[in-house]
Each structure stands twice: as C-alpha cells, then as structure tokens.
Design an enzyme around this catalytic site. Structure first.
Site, PDB file in Angstrom:
ATOM      1  N   GLY A   1     -23.049  22.436 -12.745  1.00 46.30           N
ATOM      2  CA  GLY A   1     -22.450  22.842 -14.012  1.00 46.30           C
ATOM      3  C   GLY A   1     -22.717  21.901 -15.168  1.00 46.30           C
ATOM      4  O   GLY A   1     -21.998  21.921 -16.167  1.00 46.30           O
TER       5      GLY A   1
ATOM      6  N   ASN B   1     -25.156  22.056 -17.313  1.00 47.74           N
ATOM      7  CA  ASN B   1     -25.510  22.847 -18.495  1.00 47.74           C
ATOM      8  C   ASN B   1     -24.276  23.537 -19.079  1.00 47.74           C
ATOM      9  O   ASN B   1     -24.136  23.639 -20.295  1.00 47.74           O
ATOM     10  CB  ASN B   1     -26.610  23.861 -18.174  1.00 47.74           C
ATOM     11  CG  ASN B   1     -27.981  23.213 -18.187  1.00 47.74           C
ATOM     12  OD1 ASN B   1     -28.505  22.913 -19.246  1.00 47.74           O
ATOM     13  ND2 ASN B   1     -28.545  22.957 -17.006  1.00 47.74           N
TER      14      ASN B   1
ATOM     15  N   LEU C   1     -31.409  38.490 -10.393  1.00 52.64           N
ATOM     16  CA  LEU C   1     -30.688  39.670 -10.862  1.00 52.64           C
ATOM     17  C   LEU C   1     -31.624  40.866 -10.834  1.00 52.64           C
ATOM     18  O   LEU C   1     -32.766  40.786 -11.266  1.00 52.64           O
ATOM     19  CB  LEU C   1     -30.159  39.431 -12.269  1.00 52.64           C
ATOM     20  CG  LEU C   1     -29.122  38.308 -12.354  1.00 52.64           C
ATOM     21  CD1 LEU C   1     -28.823  37.972 -13.802  1.00 52.64           C
ATOM     22  CD2 LEU C   1     -27.851  38.681 -11.599  1.00 52.64           C
TER      23      LEU C   1
ATOM     24  N   ASN D   1     -31.710  32.566 -19.674  1.00 52.25           N
ATOM     25  CA  ASN D   1     -31.808  31.651 -18.533  1.00 52.25           C
ATOM     26  C   ASN D   1     -32.452  30.347 -18.985  1.00 52.25           C
ATOM     27  O   ASN D   1     -33.252  30.332 -19.923  1.00 52.25           O
ATOM     28  CB  ASN D   1     -32.667  32.271 -17.428  1.00 52.25           C
ATOM     29  CG  ASN D   1     -32.730  31.381 -16.195  1.00 52.25           C
ATOM     30  OD1 ASN D   1     -31.728  30.809 -15.765  1.00 52.25           O
ATOM     31  ND2 ASN D   1     -33.912  31.253 -15.613  1.00 52.25           N
TER      32      ASN D   1
ATOM     33  N   HIS E   1     -34.802  27.311 -17.316  1.00 49.70           N
ATOM     34  CA  HIS E   1     -35.607  27.017 -16.125  1.00 49.70           C
ATOM     35  C   HIS E   1     -36.216  25.621 -16.287  1.00 49.70           C
ATOM     36  O   HIS E   1     -36.718  25.287 -17.373  1.00 49.70           O
ATOM     37  CB  HIS E   1     -36.708  28.067 -15.971  1.00 49.70           C
ATOM     38  CG  HIS E   1     -37.523  27.863 -14.732  1.00 49.70           C
ATOM     39  ND1 HIS E   1     -37.072  28.213 -13.475  1.00 49.70           N
ATOM     40  CD2 HIS E   1     -38.747  27.317 -14.552  1.00 49.70           C
ATOM     41  CE1 HIS E   1     -37.989  27.888 -12.580  1.00 49.70           C
ATOM     42  NE2 HIS E   1     -39.012  27.348 -13.205  1.00 49.70           N
TER      43      HIS E   1
HETATM   44  C1  GAR Z   1     -30.847  23.251 -13.955  1.00 51.89           C
HETATM   45  O1  GAR Z   1     -31.767  22.192 -13.898  1.00 51.89           O
HETATM   46  C2  GAR Z   1     -31.554  24.567 -14.195  1.00 51.89           C
HETATM   47  O2  GAR Z   1     -32.688  24.427 -14.977  1.00 51.89           O
HETATM   48  C3  GAR Z   1     -31.888  24.979 -12.801  1.00 51.89           C
HETATM   49  O3  GAR Z   1     -30.744  24.659 -12.048  1.00 51.89           O
HETATM   50  C4  GAR Z   1     -30.166  23.472 -12.597  1.00 51.89           C
HETATM   51  C5  GAR Z   1     -28.674  23.694 -12.724  1.00 51.89           C
HETATM   52  O4  GAR Z   1     -28.039  22.506 -13.069  1.00 51.89           O
HETATM   53  N1  GAR Z   1     -32.159  26.377 -12.748  1.00 51.89           N
HETATM   54  C6  GAR Z   1     -33.159  26.905 -12.035  1.00 51.89           C
HETATM   55  O5  GAR Z   1     -33.886  26.256 -11.316  1.00 51.89           O
HETATM   56  C7  GAR Z   1     -33.312  28.418 -12.198  1.00 51.89           C
HETATM   57  N2  GAR Z   1     -34.559  28.855 -11.683  1.00 51.89           N
HETATM   58  P1  GAR Z   1     -26.527  22.483 -13.550  1.00 51.89           P
HETATM   59  O6  GAR Z   1     -25.702  23.277 -12.531  1.00 51.89           O
HETATM   60  O7  GAR Z   1     -26.165  21.039 -13.548  1.00 51.89           O
HETATM   61  O8  GAR Z   1     -26.476  23.105 -14.918  1.00 51.89           O
END
Ligand code: GAR
Length: 203
Positions: free
Chosen positions: A17, A19, A100, A114, A116
C-alpha cells in the site's frame, strides 16, 4: 476550508500500500484534488487495508474465488457494484495483482488507471524490476497507463525514469522505482482530473 474534491477514487491493492499512502498524502497536502471513497483488496491480510483503516477510509475484501491471477466474473460484477455504490469516478490500481477481465472493464471503461514498475512497453508482467536487472538495461522506471483488456498495454499517461546503478539488487532497484512511483502516480491522477480525461473517454 479547501475546495471540494474533483474526483472520487476507489483504490484496489493486494500488498503493502505504499502507492495508496502516496495518494493519501498528496490529497492531504492539497496536491491532488480528490477523495478516496473505498480501498478494496483481494487479500484480507494486505497492509493496504490496515493503512486505509488507520485513515478512516472504508475497506472491502473481495471473495477469494478459485483463481489466483484473475477474478471470477461474478466477483468482478460484485466489485463493479461496490465501486458504483461508493460513487467512484476513477478506479486506481495500486499493486492490485489480479488481471481484470470483462465485467469491470465494461462497467468502468476508460476509468481505470494502473501503475506498472517498468518503462512500458518494456518488461510487462510480474516483477518487472527483476526483468530489467536481468536484461542489463541502464535505465528503469515506472508507467501510469489506462487499463484495457490486454495486460500492461493500455495507453500511456506518464512515465518516470530512474538509473540502474552498479551493485543494484532487485530490492534496491525496486525501492528506487517505488520512490518514482510515489511522485508520478498522484501527478498523473491530477492531470486526468484536471483534463477530465475520463469523461472525454466516456462521452
Ligand atoms: C508497485 O511497485 C506497483 O508498480 C506494482 O506493485 C507494487 C505495489 O506496491 N504493480 C505491478 O507490478 C502491477 N503489474 P505498493 O503496494 O507498495 O503500492
């Protein structure tokens, strides 16, 4: 009192979490004119839910279902219904590790963002920072994009670059990319709100 939020966000995440926290902080400091109506996870033990509860934001845990990497159609319908109930304008995927498919994409077409951890179109899929290290690239980064049916492939809204440094481990590189994510995601969401991009796509 500050002006009314311009968009209502629903945030979906499966993990730590960070982000979500960056978006929460951007709203609190007035850099992002939005409100977070609900935080939704597919994992009841995800830290993102704990952070949301600490911020007094409603949380919802999705039914587990029988797949690991996607949601069953009826669970996706429930998710769409939940987002409508909370009057969500924009769906923010923040480390939501399920693909999704039809129902949510139809219900929220052109309203799902999203982030990435790569400079798309390079390194789609899982653990993108490990893919970048293995490929020996000099630069890595992150991308915010619209979500469409094909994974990690929707139109790109913004990117941030970070160097790959000598001696980087997967952890150190991912940490540097995440710092960039925390700056980029709130900025891009604000641009989408300012330009009313989701309404243009919808109308
Ligand atoms: C982030 O680094 C995001 O870019 C990645 O998951 C992490 C979540 O971190 N998402 C992906 O890889 C999607 N393909 P968080 O829970 O600390 O925000």
């Amino acid at each position: 009192m500050s002006e009314e939020p311009k968009a209502t966000l629903g945030i979906l995440g499966s993990g730590r979490g960070s982000n979500f926290a960056a978006i929460r902080d951007a709203i609190a400091s007035g850099r992002l004119s939005a409100s977070i109506a609900v935080v939704i996870s597919d994992r009841e033990d995800a830290r993102i839910l704990e952070l949301a509860r600490q911020a007094n934001i409603p949380t919802v845990v999705l039914r587990r279902g029988k797949f690991r990497t996607r949601l069953e159609p009826d669970i996706e319908e429930e998710l769409a219904e939940c987002l409508r109930r909370f009057r969500v304008d924009l769906v923010i995927l923040a480390g939501f590790l399920r693909v999704l498919k039809g129902p949510l994409l139809a219900a929220y077409a052109g309203r799902i963002l999203n982030i990435h951890p790569s400079l798309l179109p390079a390194f789609k899929g899982k653990d993108a920072w490990k893919q970048a290290l293995a490929a020996g690239v000099a630069e890595a980064g992150c991308t915010v994009h619209w979500v469409e049916a094909e994974v990690d492939s929707g139109p790109i809204l913004g990117q941030a670059r970070v160097p790959v440094l000598p001696g980087d481990t997967p952890e150190s590189l991912h940490a540097r990319i995440q710092e960039a994510e925390h700056r980029l995601y709130p900025e891009v969401i604000q641009q989408v709100i300012d330009r009313k991009l989701w309404q243009q796509i919808h109308s």
